[in-house]
Design an enzyme around this catalytic site. Structure first.
Site, PDB file in Angstrom:
ATOM      1  N   SER A   1      -9.491   1.630   3.081  1.00 39.85           N
ATOM      2  CA  SER A   1      -8.660   2.414   2.208  1.00 39.85           C
ATOM      3  C   SER A   1      -7.639   1.572   1.441  1.00 39.85           C
ATOM      4  O   SER A   1      -7.108   2.041   0.438  1.00 39.85           O
ATOM      5  CB  SER A   1      -7.918   3.484   3.017  1.00 39.85           C
ATOM      6  OG  SER A   1      -7.127   2.875   4.017  1.00 39.85           O
TER       7      SER A   1
ATOM      8  N   LYS B   1       0.870  -1.183   0.000  1.00 35.84           N
ATOM      9  CA  LYS B   1       0.000   0.000   0.000  1.00 35.84           C
ATOM     10  C   LYS B   1       0.902   1.228   0.000  1.00 35.84           C
ATOM     11  O   LYS B   1       1.947   1.228   0.682  1.00 35.84           O
ATOM     12  CB  LYS B   1      -0.870  -0.055   1.257  1.00 35.84           C
ATOM     13  CG  LYS B   1      -1.889   1.059   1.392  1.00 35.84           C
ATOM     14  CD  LYS B   1      -2.745   0.838   2.645  1.00 35.84           C
ATOM     15  CE  LYS B   1      -3.818   1.881   2.839  1.00 35.84           C
ATOM     16  NZ  LYS B   1      -4.698   1.586   3.998  1.00 35.84           N
TER      17      LYS B   1
ATOM     18  N   SER C   1      -9.547  -0.848   7.319  1.00 31.81           N
ATOM     19  CA  SER C   1      -9.041  -0.692   5.954  1.00 31.81           C
ATOM     20  C   SER C   1      -8.327  -1.888   5.340  1.00 31.81           C
ATOM     21  O   SER C   1      -8.025  -1.849   4.147  1.00 31.81           O
ATOM     22  CB  SER C   1      -8.102   0.507   5.884  1.00 31.81           C
ATOM     23  OG  SER C   1      -8.855   1.666   5.723  1.00 31.81           O
TER      24      SER C   1
HETATM   25  N1  GLN Z   1     -12.898   3.614   6.503  1.00 30.39           N
HETATM   26  C1  GLN Z   1     -12.271   4.064   7.713  1.00 30.39           C
HETATM   27  C2  GLN Z   1     -11.948   5.529   7.628  1.00 30.39           C
HETATM   28  O1  GLN Z   1     -12.282   6.130   6.655  1.00 30.39           O
HETATM   29  C3  GLN Z   1     -11.084   3.216   8.042  1.00 30.39           C
HETATM   30  C4  GLN Z   1      -9.824   3.691   7.457  1.00 30.39           C
HETATM   31  C5  GLN Z   1      -8.634   2.857   7.810  1.00 30.39           C
HETATM   32  O2  GLN Z   1      -8.729   1.812   8.446  1.00 30.39           O
HETATM   33  N2  GLN Z   1      -7.483   3.364   7.432  1.00 30.39           N
HETATM   34  O3  GLN Z   1     -11.405   6.087   8.535  1.00 30.39           O
END
Ligand code: GLN
Length: 485
Positions: A155, A80, A179
């Site tokens: 993400s 990532k 994420s």
């Molecule tokens: N979808 C969550 C957010 O927008 C989780 C993001 C993550 O785990 N980095 O914060």
């Protein structure tokens, strides 16, 4: 050469093919690059391919395979793009870091290189890991390989889609509120968020430091164990890194679930969970029961506060972590009259709308007048939530829940409805608040889109998750399904 590559060989199979000299790491890496060239215009998983570096890592393995025994040595994967690799542009999905080349390797990158594995590129993500769909990436939206009109989740959507589309054998993601697990569920792959502290965060661009954790996205549970063996270690450069040596996670694959008590926490099956998702997860629990586990009904009464609590604490930490991007030290700088104006214009142009919104919310909940009402209260709720989990783990070994309430939504569907978008973290974010390990495992389909179940364990009990997830995988065929991309 007898080697045939369909794009969907598992990492474990690739490792065996390397060990028997059926294929070289250079051939595997080239096959992977060809697969990416064939499908990535449809999926758009990658922000950057590092072909030359990947081939030279592969050659390093091929020149001396006996010095990198087993594991994922020689097997190409992806990172990532919030994980730093020395000299390789790392954008975090943001314009503000465009062109920035980290001067050092993240702890996990050092582990990967020491193990002789190969990194083929950097995958797309929501800007600074804030989002659930990759639609917040400053560059482009990744598509779900099962249906390219749908999001891959976020993400770590680029990493999940790359694995699901057979572009790489394994990938790393980061999980602050879901994420890794949410895109794993949406893309029909395995995703593990390890216990907080199990994997080094050194060199991972911070979003919310008390919640962030790095983990694997893979096509099988065995592959996830191989990645965990490669990346989990004590790292003195991360002060929250757990000092004890990790176990060999592949050993857990040999044990089944007889004697396990698996809790079904009723609050995770409430309003908003789509029927096909609830049904698939309950059916999966029955599969584990048939394999020897005992199922019990349990309750985590405060879990409903997890999502609001996450959306106070994560922005608070983000507002502090992101203060360092000011045009002076990293990436983009917008030249302006004086330095205050330079800061302002750099941040104005460099950050996207979601990131700015979270900085504002985070600054607000930390401000003198509102700290007690929001930040402090959320920290207290966090403690209550952790106690809920402690209490249920006195009755059972593992919990089973849906990973996400629904299957992947369509691109654009929630773009004007941030509440719906954030609801996709309802089952995952409580786990980060409590610092626990949890895995999403493919467990069904609805209208051609994958469903994931979440297995949650007490801190540092990843082995139980591997035992149950592998037992489930052996008893079912979901991990064999492939998108026709
Ligand atoms: N979808 C969550 C957010 O927008 C989780 C993001 C993550 O785990 N980095 O914060």
């Amino acid at each position: 050469m007898s080697f045939k590559y369909d794009g969907f060989m598992t990492a474990a199979e690739a490792s065996k093919a390397l060990a028997s000299r059926e294929v070289s790491s250079r051939e595997l890496t080239q096959a992977t690059l060809e697969r990416i060239a064939a499908v990535d215009s449809k999926v758009k998983s990658f922000l950057k391919i590092i072909e030359d570096q990947a081939l030279s890592q592969a050659d390093r393995f091929d020149a001396n395979p006996q010095s990198f025994p087993g594991g994922l040595a020689g097997v190409p994967g992806a990172l990532k793009d919030n994980i730093c690799m020395r000299g390789i542009e790392t954008t975090c999905g943001s314009l503000i870091l465009e062109g920035w080349q980290p001067p050092y390797d993240a702890g996990v990158v050092t582990q990967i290189q020491d193990s002789g594995s190969v990194v083929i590129g950097k995958t797309n993500l929501d800007e600074f890991a804030m989002g659930s769909s990759t639609e917040n990436s400053a560059y482009f939206t990744t598509c779900n390989p099962w249906n390219t009109r749908h999001v891959p989740g976020g993400s770590s959507g680029g990493s999940a889609a790359a694995v699901a589309a057979g572009e790489v054998f394994w990938a790393l993601g980061s999980d602050t509120g879901g994420s890794i697990r949410q895109p794993a569920a949406y893309c029909g792959v395995v995703g593990l968020k390890p216990t907080y502290g199990r994997v080094s965060r050194y060199g991972v661009i911070a979003y919310a430091s008390s919640l962030d954790q790095i983990g694997p996205l893979t096509r099988t549970v065995e592959d996830a164990a191989l990645v965990m063996n490669m990346i989990s270690a004590h790292d003195p450069k991360d002060s929250t890194s757990y000092p004890e040596a990790p176990p060999d996670y592949t050993k857990s694959l040999k044990r089944d679930v007889s004697g396990f008590t698996i809790g079904i926490p009723r609050e995770f099956f409430g309003q908003g969970i789509a029927d096909p998702v609830a049904q698939a997860v309950m059916d999966s629990a029955t599969v584990l029961e048939r394999s020897g586990a005992r199922l019990i009904d349990v309750s985590t009464p405060n879990v409903g506060y997890g999502l609001p609590c996450y959306y106070i604490l994560a922005p608070a930490e983000a507002s502090s972590n992101l203060a360092r991007y000011d045009g002076v030290r990293y990436g983009m700088r917008v030249e302006a009259g004086d330095h205050a104006e330079m800061f302002r214009q750099t941040r104005e142009r460099g950050f996207g709308a979601e990131v700015k919104q979270r900085i504002v919310i985070g600054t607000y909940v930390l401000s003198a007048g509102y700290y007690d009402a929001f930040y402090l209260k959320a920290q207290q709720v966090r403690t209550l939530l952790s106690r809920d989990f402690e209490q249920v783990f006195s009755q059972c070994d593992l919990l089973i829940t849906p990973t996400v309430p629904t299957t992947a939504f369509a691109i654009g569907e929630h773009i004007d409805d941030p509440f719906q978008m954030k609801l996709s973290d309802v089952c995952t974010s409580p786990v980060n608040l409590a610092g626990l390990p949890a895995m999403s495992v493919p467990c069904g389909f609805s209208d051609g889109l994958p469903i994931g179940m979440q297995l949650i364990a007490p801190a540092f009990a990843e082995e139980r998750i591997f035992q149950a997830a592998y037992t489930f995988e052996q008893a079912t065929d979901y991990h064999k399904a492939r998108p026709s991309i």
